[in-house]
Write a protein that holds these residues in place. Structure first.
Motif, PDB file in Angstrom:
ATOM      1  N   VAL A  86     108.909 -19.114  73.906  1.00 25.51           N
ATOM      2  CA  VAL A  86     107.966 -20.012  73.238  1.00 25.51           C
ATOM      3  C   VAL A  86     107.541 -19.429  71.896  1.00 25.51           C
ATOM      4  N   GLN A 133     110.262 -20.000  69.354  1.00 25.39           N
ATOM      5  CA  GLN A 133     110.305 -21.410  68.970  1.00 25.39           C
ATOM      6  C   GLN A 133     109.153 -21.781  68.034  1.00 25.39           C
ATOM      7  N   MET A 134     108.012 -21.123  68.214  1.00 30.40           N
ATOM      8  CA  MET A 134     106.839 -21.403  67.391  1.00 30.40           C
ATOM      9  C   MET A 134     106.767 -20.535  66.139  1.00 30.40           C
ATOM     10  N   TYR A 193     101.241 -15.233  70.552  1.00 24.89           N
ATOM     11  CA  TYR A 193     101.351 -16.325  71.510  1.00 24.89           C
ATOM     12  C   TYR A 193     100.602 -15.989  72.799  1.00 24.89           C
ATOM     13  N   LYS A 216     100.303 -26.019  65.210  1.00 24.03           N
ATOM     14  CA  LYS A 216     100.970 -25.225  66.250  1.00 24.03           C
ATOM     15  C   LYS A 216     100.900 -25.929  67.594  1.00 24.03           C
ATOM     16  N   GLN A 239     103.726 -28.331  67.753  1.00 23.91           N
ATOM     17  CA  GLN A 239     104.981 -27.625  68.064  1.00 23.91           C
ATOM     18  C   GLN A 239     105.049 -27.277  69.543  1.00 23.91           C
ATOM     19  N   LEU A 240     103.949 -26.782  70.071  1.00 25.66           N
ATOM     20  CA  LEU A 240     103.907 -26.319  71.449  1.00 25.66           C
ATOM     21  C   LEU A 240     104.173 -27.445  72.438  1.00 25.66           C
ATOM     22  N   ILE A 252     107.829 -28.214  72.555  1.00 28.28           N
ATOM     23  CA  ILE A 252     108.582 -27.182  73.267  1.00 28.28           C
ATOM     24  C   ILE A 252     108.419 -27.350  74.771  1.00 28.28           C
TER      25      ILE A 252
END
Length: 67
Positions: free
Chosen positions: A22, A25-26, A33, A47, A50-51, A54
């Motif tokens: 994760v 990806q972020m 994180y 963010k 984005q999360l 994902i």
């Protein structure tokens, strides 16, 4: 009542994603994180967007109250 940081962790675990995956990806460090999941760092809206992508969930699922 659960806070939304722990819900983020639950959804990550349900998707069998590691914190490392994760974080990559972020585009952030794993430590940062992990601090988000622990509630030590506020999650910016960009963010959060984005999360949820994902994790494959909607923002409302994170903020939904458990009764």
């Amino acid at each position: 009542m659960e806070n939304y940081y722990s819900k983020i962790r639950e959804y990550r675990l349900q998707n069998n994603h590691t914190p490392e995956y994760v974080a990559i990806q972020m585009e952030m460090s794993v430590k940062k994180y992990e601090k988000i999941e622990q509630g030590m760092v506020d999650l910016k809206l960009s963010k959060l967007d984005q999360l949820v992508k994902i994790l494959g969930i909607k923002k409302s699922q994170i903020f939904q109250l458990d009764m």
